[in-house]
Scaffold this active site. Sequence first.
Site, mmCIF file in Angstrom:
data_model
loop_
_atom_site.group_PDB
_atom_site.id
_atom_site.type_symbol
_atom_site.label_atom_id
_atom_site.label_comp_id
_atom_site.label_asym_id
_atom_site.label_seq_id
_atom_site.Cartn_x
_atom_site.Cartn_y
_atom_site.Cartn_z
ATOM 1 N N HIS A 405 -3.782 5.870 11.792
ATOM 2 C CA HIS A 405 -4.487 7.108 11.390
ATOM 3 C C HIS A 405 -3.380 8.193 12.229
ATOM 4 C CE1 HIS A 405 -6.817 10.958 11.532
ATOM 5 N NE2 HIS A 405 -6.937 10.572 10.249
ATOM 6 N N ARG A 499 -2.378 9.428 -0.094
ATOM 7 C CA ARG A 499 -3.372 8.682 0.179
ATOM 8 C C ARG A 499 -4.761 9.352 0.053
ATOM 9 N NH1 ARG A 499 0.130 7.220 4.402
ATOM 10 N NH2 ARG A 499 0.320 4.951 4.499
ATOM 11 N N ARG A 546 -3.009 7.409 -4.996
ATOM 12 C CA ARG A 546 -3.607 6.062 -5.035
ATOM 13 C C ARG A 546 -5.059 6.060 -4.641
ATOM 14 N NH1 ARG A 546 -1.988 2.641 0.357
ATOM 15 N NH2 ARG A 546 -3.699 3.899 1.237
ATOM 16 N N GLU A 642 1.003 -5.229 -1.552
ATOM 17 C CA GLU A 642 0.621 -5.265 -0.065
ATOM 18 C C GLU A 642 0.354 -6.527 0.338
ATOM 19 O OE1 GLU A 642 -1.547 -1.290 0.734
ATOM 20 O OE2 GLU A 642 -1.974 -2.151 -1.142
ATOM 21 N N GLY A 664 3.941 -1.746 -0.038
ATOM 22 C CA GLY A 664 3.127 -1.236 0.788
ATOM 23 C C GLY A 664 3.360 -2.142 1.997
ATOM 24 N N THR A 665 4.593 -1.777 2.686
ATOM 25 C CA THR A 665 4.934 -2.826 3.768
ATOM 26 C C THR A 665 4.345 -2.850 4.909
ATOM 27 O OG1 THR A 665 6.515 -1.082 4.280
ATOM 28 C CG2 THR A 665 7.611 -2.855 2.984
ATOM 29 N N ASN A 666 3.538 -1.766 5.021
ATOM 30 C CA ASN A 666 2.668 -1.806 6.304
ATOM 31 C C ASN A 666 1.484 -3.132 6.079
ATOM 32 O OD1 ASN A 666 3.845 0.693 6.793
ATOM 33 N ND2 ASN A 666 1.954 1.661 5.881
ATOM 34 N N ASP A 667 1.002 -3.159 5.082
ATOM 35 C CA ASP A 667 0.282 -4.247 4.799
ATOM 36 C C ASP A 667 0.775 -5.258 4.624
ATOM 37 O OD1 ASP A 667 -2.645 -3.309 5.090
ATOM 38 O OD2 ASP A 667 -2.388 -2.099 3.553
ATOM 39 N N CYS A 714 6.351 2.667 -0.314
ATOM 40 C CA CYS A 714 5.821 3.902 0.318
ATOM 41 C C CYS A 714 5.077 3.418 1.633
ATOM 42 C CB CYS A 714 4.804 4.463 -0.562
ATOM 43 S SG CYS A 714 3.518 3.064 -0.995
HETATM 44 C C1 PEP Z 1 1.278 0.227 3.293
HETATM 45 O O1 PEP Z 1 0.218 -0.728 3.301
HETATM 46 O O2 PEP Z 1 2.416 0.062 3.418
HETATM 47 C C2 PEP Z 1 0.783 1.444 2.847
HETATM 48 C C3 PEP Z 1 1.330 2.313 2.577
HETATM 49 O O3 PEP Z 1 -0.795 1.516 2.676
HETATM 50 P P1 PEP Z 1 -1.674 1.842 4.165
HETATM 51 O O4 PEP Z 1 -0.781 2.137 4.983
HETATM 52 O O5 PEP Z 1 -2.290 3.121 3.594
HETATM 53 O O6 PEP Z 1 -2.419 0.671 4.132
HETATM 54 MG MG MG Z 2 -1.675 -0.699 2.797
#
Ligand code: PEP
Ligand code: MG
Length: 762
Positions: A405, A499, A546, A642, A664-667, A714
């Site tokens: 966050h 988001r 989203r 993701e 969603g490359t973070n997940d 994203c």
């Molecule tokens: C992600 O997972 O890359 C993504 C953009 O979603 P969040 O960061 O909100 O999980």
């Molecule tokens: Mg995500």
Amino acid sequence: MAVAWLDDVRSADIESVGGKAASLGELTGAGLPVPSGFVVTAGTYREFIEDAGIDEELFSAVDVDHEDTEALREAHERAHELIMNTPVPDDVREGILAAYQDLGDGERFVAVRSSATAEDLPDASFAGQQETFLNVQEDALVERVKECWASLFSQRAIYYRNRQGFPHDQVDIAVVVQEMVDAEKSGVLFTSHPSTGEPQIIIEAAWGLGEAVVSGSVSPDNYVIDRDTAEVETITVADKKMMMVKDEETGETIETEVPDEKRSARVLSDEEIEELVALGERVEDHYGTPQDVEWAIHEGEVYMLQSRPITTISDDEESAEAAAGANGGQVQAGDTSQSGDVLFRGLGSSPGIASGEARIVTKLDHLDQVGEGDIIVTEMTMPDMVPAMKRASGIVTDEGGMTSHAAIVSRELGVPAVVGAGSATRQLEDGQPITIDGDKGTVSEGAEPKQETPEPIEEARPKTPVKPMTATEVKVNVSIPEAAERAAATGADGVGLLRIEHMVLSLGKTPTKYIADNGERAYVDELVDGIRTAAEAFYPRPVRVRTLDAPTDEFRQLEGGDDEPHEHNPMLGYRGIRRSLDNPDLFKHELEAFRRIFEMGYDNVEVMFPLVNDAEDVFRARNLMEQAGIDPTKREWGVMIETPAAALEVESMAETGMDFVSFGTNDLTQYTLAVDRNNERVADRFDELHPAVLKLIGDTIETCRDLDVRTSICGQAGSKPQMVQFLVEKGVSSVSANIDAVRDVQHEVKRVEQRLLLDSVR
Ligand code: PEP
Ligand code: MG
């Protein structure tokens, strides 16, 4: 036995004596000069509450809504009263007093220190959370031990245990009773350089008792010793105005002026330095890791009061250069770096350099104490901190990774940030001037001269007026509607991800609670307002919004959060589309917000579903959208990729008629590599460019191109040039970057596209 002697305690006894006592026992056993003492064990505390029958009342008294400050205060008072008003059984009292009699001549002044058993809990590791009493003698000893027990229920401790969902009845507390060292000199010693890990011993020394050095209330002398050659490299003698001493009459610790002849005199002799260096090496050898040692000297004898591993060492060479001569707080003589020494490092998560006073913020504090230009120092930012984050000139957090966050919001606000710094809230003092570098991830002593900071919107505006024209669209990510205008100023081709969870979390209540208190209409209105802000700022450029994806641990922090399930690993739990599909009655309000937005004429809004795994998830989401009055054949809609499952199942998912997918490359990275994205301990393993992640992405783009489904990214990696290059070569339809990265990404996309064109004609 109510007590155990430190001689008989070892590291492994942590369960029965707590972390502090276990460490002191271990050092005593290793033959290091630790003042003698004993421990009133955790079992003694447990028996005390159970035999007196106050345990259940105690635990139920502290089972309160931790966000309710008044309830928290009452819970603490009730717990304190219960413990203090319950008499200690005779045998326990006698056991403690008999042990005291065996210490020295039976009249010694002792320190009484809490030693909680759940050391890895935030409440227990929070310095100063549980009580310590100095200069105690027999008459007050048992009462002081009880005070330490009661401090297990300080407001802060109750708050943190509740918030973490950690049961109160599973934490115990032991109490160390140890001879006081009536120190003439004292201080701290780092067995290796605290930021760079260089083989240097750093000693800080002041006159009198050590509290003054540890609390940072005096400027100590500073000695830097090269461990390889044993040479003293630098000695910086400070002007030591104050010292802490024991008042001979009352036995209390008091602050007094340092006599004139000692003020600018060197505290340590060459022999004492040698002795301390030898001691430091023995401690580090014993533990095998660099240590931070508190020491004291009384009548020529050196004592060790505490030893902890140094947690701030980074293995980055850059930091070694930047921090040359760092000493954990004091600026060295001859130091030429502008903003002083690097105190510690974290992850640079929002670019820029900021200077200001550190403002330590806990959930219990009022955010209005954060003034214009302060640097917020906190464990982790919360959605309700956004207004304060806007006022701040920088942000430092103990926890979190590049996609936390704090990292996301600070980037959008254009506020420099360093996240995952480990123990910033404990290492920094409130009001201490610091400088942070949000690129390098450093936090340094002292404030750099103020520089003109441009307005955030102006800063986002590209410096070169000509936008690079690219076939691949370059969009921007937005998480807080407040950043929409700034994001639009970048000239991006639209929003690749809006988001909505940040909108929801900033309501301060869970959706269910918000609806219960304010009604369904009010909830939908809030969503419509937030979405419309972005849709308006970008119109007619597309804005991909989203549906809700907040993990339960974030919801737990909100009012109504007590009803959230306790999850072992919220990242793998009840979030994203799985939660929405499980609770269609709530989800329909979100879809209603979209319907109203379309009705208002915002035909640039697109709907995106998070964390889907397969075609069934997508079909179900699509059906609910239809039921809410949105025609999926007329609106642009799609899903996030993701999970590896989603990437592997994209072909069957495409049968739903979805228009796009977005990586969603973070997940996707966290689930492919099994690396918790919010865990700073494994942050170095979080690699979005890992071949496994790239393979999933590359194959998905190929399939989608065949099926005429548009692709995008994203996640945070969309701002990285190597990822952009990979995606453009694979034929991605668009890339969505952070506000500060849009212009660079546009150039990178253009460069790759031109190279591909050239390659095709050569
Ligand atoms: C992600 O997972 O890359 C993504 C953009 O979603 P969040 O960061 O909100 O999980
Ligand atoms: Mg995500």
